[in-house]
Enzyme design. Sequence first.
Site, mmCIF file in Angstrom:
data_model
loop_
_atom_site.group_PDB
_atom_site.id
_atom_site.type_symbol
_atom_site.label_atom_id
_atom_site.label_comp_id
_atom_site.label_asym_id
_atom_site.label_seq_id
_atom_site.Cartn_x
_atom_site.Cartn_y
_atom_site.Cartn_z
ATOM 1 N N MET A 1 -1.563 13.973 -0.495
ATOM 2 C CA MET A 1 -0.444 13.261 0.152
ATOM 3 C C MET A 1 0.810 13.702 -0.575
ATOM 4 O O MET A 1 1.416 12.956 -1.354
ATOM 5 C CB MET A 1 -0.659 11.740 0.065
ATOM 6 C CG MET A 1 -1.736 11.260 1.038
ATOM 7 S SD MET A 1 -2.403 9.657 0.579
ATOM 8 C CE MET A 1 -3.602 10.172 -0.638
ATOM 9 N N MET B 1 -1.021 11.948 -4.889
ATOM 10 C CA MET B 1 0.271 11.495 -4.335
ATOM 11 C C MET B 1 1.409 11.951 -5.235
ATOM 12 O O MET B 1 1.281 11.926 -6.460
ATOM 13 C CB MET B 1 0.295 9.967 -4.237
ATOM 14 C CG MET B 1 -0.885 9.380 -3.481
ATOM 15 S SD MET B 1 -0.681 7.607 -3.258
ATOM 16 C CE MET B 1 -2.303 7.171 -2.602
ATOM 17 N N GLY C 1 -12.024 2.509 -0.924
ATOM 18 C CA GLY C 1 -11.606 2.321 -2.309
ATOM 19 C C GLY C 1 -11.832 0.913 -2.769
ATOM 20 O O GLY C 1 -12.813 0.599 -3.452
ATOM 21 N N SER C 2 -10.954 0.005 -2.351
ATOM 22 C CA SER C 2 -11.021 -1.366 -2.859
ATOM 23 C C SER C 2 -12.327 -2.063 -2.471
ATOM 24 O O SER C 2 -12.879 -2.823 -3.264
ATOM 25 C CB SER C 2 -9.812 -2.170 -2.386
ATOM 26 O OG SER C 2 -9.656 -2.053 -0.998
ATOM 27 N N ASP D 1 -7.306 10.852 -4.304
ATOM 28 C CA ASP D 1 -6.002 10.719 -3.651
ATOM 29 C C ASP D 1 -4.898 11.261 -4.539
ATOM 30 O O ASP D 1 -4.605 10.694 -5.590
ATOM 31 C CB ASP D 1 -5.740 9.239 -3.328
ATOM 32 C CG ASP D 1 -6.624 8.749 -2.194
ATOM 33 O OD1 ASP D 1 -6.558 9.320 -1.100
ATOM 34 O OD2 ASP D 1 -7.407 7.792 -2.425
ATOM 35 N N ASP E 1 -9.860 6.765 6.764
ATOM 36 C CA ASP E 1 -9.411 6.354 5.433
ATOM 37 C C ASP E 1 -8.397 5.221 5.556
ATOM 38 O O ASP E 1 -7.369 5.371 6.222
ATOM 39 C CB ASP E 1 -8.781 7.584 4.755
ATOM 40 C CG ASP E 1 -8.312 7.333 3.330
ATOM 41 O OD1 ASP E 1 -8.564 6.252 2.783
ATOM 42 O OD2 ASP E 1 -7.697 8.258 2.764
ATOM 43 N N GLY E 2 -8.704 4.096 4.897
ATOM 44 C CA GLY E 2 -7.771 2.978 4.840
ATOM 45 C C GLY E 2 -8.358 1.709 5.415
ATOM 46 O O GLY E 2 -8.675 1.632 6.592
ATOM 47 N N GLY E 3 -8.533 0.718 4.543
ATOM 48 C CA GLY E 3 -9.010 -0.587 5.006
ATOM 49 C C GLY E 3 -10.463 -0.608 5.457
ATOM 50 O O GLY E 3 -10.859 -1.485 6.235
ATOM 51 N N HIS F 1 -13.722 10.776 -3.236
ATOM 52 C CA HIS F 1 -12.409 10.969 -2.615
ATOM 53 C C HIS F 1 -11.319 10.824 -3.675
ATOM 54 O O HIS F 1 -11.255 9.817 -4.389
ATOM 55 C CB HIS F 1 -12.239 9.922 -1.517
ATOM 56 C CG HIS F 1 -11.029 10.083 -0.667
ATOM 57 N ND1 HIS F 1 -10.961 10.950 0.407
ATOM 58 C CD2 HIS F 1 -9.824 9.468 -0.715
ATOM 59 C CE1 HIS F 1 -9.769 10.855 0.987
ATOM 60 N NE2 HIS F 1 -9.059 9.963 0.324
ATOM 61 N N HIS G 1 -7.657 14.579 -1.182
ATOM 62 C CA HIS G 1 -6.725 14.188 -0.118
ATOM 63 C C HIS G 1 -5.303 14.329 -0.651
ATOM 64 O O HIS G 1 -4.851 13.516 -1.453
ATOM 65 C CB HIS G 1 -7.044 12.728 0.273
ATOM 66 C CG HIS G 1 -6.153 12.152 1.322
ATOM 67 N ND1 HIS G 1 -6.141 10.810 1.622
ATOM 68 C CD2 HIS G 1 -5.240 12.725 2.152
ATOM 69 C CE1 HIS G 1 -5.261 10.582 2.594
ATOM 70 N NE2 HIS G 1 -4.696 11.725 2.928
ATOM 71 N N SER H 1 -13.087 6.180 -2.846
ATOM 72 C CA SER H 1 -11.778 6.610 -3.346
ATOM 73 C C SER H 1 -11.578 6.092 -4.751
ATOM 74 O O SER H 1 -11.528 4.875 -4.981
ATOM 75 C CB SER H 1 -10.665 6.081 -2.439
ATOM 76 O OG SER H 1 -9.433 6.193 -3.119
ATOM 77 N N GLY I 1 -0.485 5.876 0.841
ATOM 78 C CA GLY I 1 0.322 5.532 -0.334
ATOM 79 C C GLY I 1 -0.344 4.545 -1.277
ATOM 80 O O GLY I 1 -0.166 4.637 -2.478
ATOM 81 N N PHE I 2 -1.108 3.617 -0.723
ATOM 82 C CA PHE I 2 -1.671 2.558 -1.565
ATOM 83 C C PHE I 2 -3.072 2.170 -1.099
ATOM 84 O O PHE I 2 -3.360 2.229 0.098
ATOM 85 C CB PHE I 2 -0.777 1.309 -1.535
ATOM 86 C CG PHE I 2 0.622 1.593 -2.021
ATOM 87 C CD1 PHE I 2 0.921 1.553 -3.380
ATOM 88 C CD2 PHE I 2 1.617 1.935 -1.121
ATOM 89 C CE1 PHE I 2 2.202 1.844 -3.837
ATOM 90 C CE2 PHE I 2 2.908 2.235 -1.566
ATOM 91 C CZ PHE I 2 3.205 2.191 -2.928
ATOM 92 N N GLY I 3 -3.877 1.727 -2.048
ATOM 93 C CA GLY I 3 -5.179 1.173 -1.709
ATOM 94 C C GLY I 3 -5.017 -0.294 -1.330
ATOM 95 O O GLY I 3 -3.945 -0.885 -1.522
ATOM 96 N N GLY I 4 -6.079 -0.856 -0.794
ATOM 97 C CA GLY I 4 -6.107 -2.300 -0.554
ATOM 98 C C GLY I 4 -5.290 -2.813 0.613
ATOM 99 O O GLY I 4 -5.001 -4.012 0.688
ATOM 100 N N MET J 1 -5.921 8.464 9.296
ATOM 101 C CA MET J 1 -5.473 7.368 8.429
ATOM 102 C C MET J 1 -5.401 6.075 9.242
ATOM 103 O O MET J 1 -4.777 6.037 10.303
ATOM 104 C CB MET J 1 -4.081 7.655 7.849
ATOM 105 C CG MET J 1 -4.003 8.785 6.846
ATOM 106 S SD MET J 1 -5.053 8.590 5.397
ATOM 107 C CE MET J 1 -4.441 7.055 4.691
HETATM 108 C C1 DX5 Z 1 -4.363 5.524 0.810
HETATM 109 C C2 DX5 Z 1 -5.468 6.435 0.358
HETATM 110 C C3 DX5 Z 1 -6.813 5.841 0.446
HETATM 111 C C4 DX5 Z 1 -7.024 4.576 -0.357
HETATM 112 C C5 DX5 Z 1 -7.932 3.718 0.455
HETATM 113 O O1 DX5 Z 1 -3.185 6.244 0.894
HETATM 114 O O2 DX5 Z 1 -5.477 7.629 1.095
HETATM 115 O O3 DX5 Z 1 -7.829 6.792 0.179
HETATM 116 O O4 DX5 Z 1 -7.596 4.776 -1.608
HETATM 117 O O5 DX5 Z 1 -8.012 2.471 -0.143
HETATM 118 P P1 DX5 Z 1 -8.719 1.229 0.577
HETATM 119 O O6 DX5 Z 1 -10.108 1.640 0.901
HETATM 120 O O7 DX5 Z 1 -8.610 0.170 -0.470
HETATM 121 O O8 DX5 Z 1 -7.907 0.948 1.808
HETATM 122 ZN ZN ZN Z 2 -7.224 8.986 0.821
#
Ligand code: DX5
Ligand code: ZN
Length: 217
Positions: free
Chosen positions: A68, A37, A199-200, A35, A177-179, A33, A66, A8, A143-146, A138
Site C-alpha cells: 500500500m 504502508m 488480522g484482528s 501489509d 482483505d478487511g473486516g 499476509h 500487500h 495479517s 490503512g488500518f486493521g480492525g 479491499m
Molecule cells: C488494511 C490491511 C489489512 C488489515 C486487515 O489496510 O490491508 O490486511 O490487516 O485487518 P482486519 O482483518 O483486522 O480488518
Molecule cells: Zn492487507
Amino acid sequence: METIVSPSILSADFANLEHDIKRVEQAGARWIHIDVMDGHFVPNITIGAPVVKSLRKVTDLTLDVHLMISEPKKYIKDFVDSGADIITFHYESQSDLTFDIIKEIKSYSKLAGLSIKPATPTSAIEKFISYVDMVLIMTVEPGFGGQKFMHECVSKISDIKEYARIYGRDDLFIQVDGGINDATAKICTKLGANSLVAGSYIFSSSDINLAVSSLIG
Ligand code: DX5
Ligand code: ZN
C-alpha cells in the site's frame, strides 16, 4: 479449492513476530499476509523489505506481501530480494504502469497480485485478468486493521469470478482483505473468494486454532 487463509501480521505482536507466525502456522494457515504502508498512499506507516527478509528466515509459509505504497514500481526488486512469494500492489498507485509492474513481478517468477480500493470499480482491472495471479478486493479502506467490513464491496467478488470464467482463469486467486471474520468469510467464499486475509479476527482471538479453522470453512 480449499480456502487459503492469510493471517495479517498487522494485528500480530511486532515484538514477537516469529512466535505469532508459528502459532498461525500450527493453526493451519498457509500464507502470511504482510501489509506494507508508506504513510503516503495510505495514512499509516508499517514495515518494509528488511522485515520481510527476517521473516523469510523463520518460516516456509508463502509470504503474501500487500503493498500500500505510492510508488510500487520502485520497490518490487527489494521485496523480491527479501523473499516475498506474492507481491500485490494497488491499481490506484501507478495505474499507467500496471502492465509494467505485473511484468516485472512475473519476470522474477513471483506471483503478481493486483488490488483495488473500495471506490475502484472492477471494470478498471478487467484488462489485467489474463496476466495476474491474484486479484485482491479491499473490503475496508486500506490503512488500518480492525475496521468494519464494507458489505457494499462484495458484488466485486462475483464480478472477478465472472471475469475469471470469461478469461479461462480457473487458477486465479480471488482474495478479500478487511473486516474478515467467520461470518463475513462465509459471504465471501460463497461468492467465489478463495483466499481470505484476516488480522484482528485471528490475532485477537483467544483460540487461534478455532479462528483459523473457522475461516477455512
Ligand atoms: C488494511 C490491511 C489489512 C488489515 C486487515 O489496510 O490491508 O490486511 O490487516 O485487518 P482486519 O482483518 O483486522 O480488518
Ligand atoms: Zn492487507
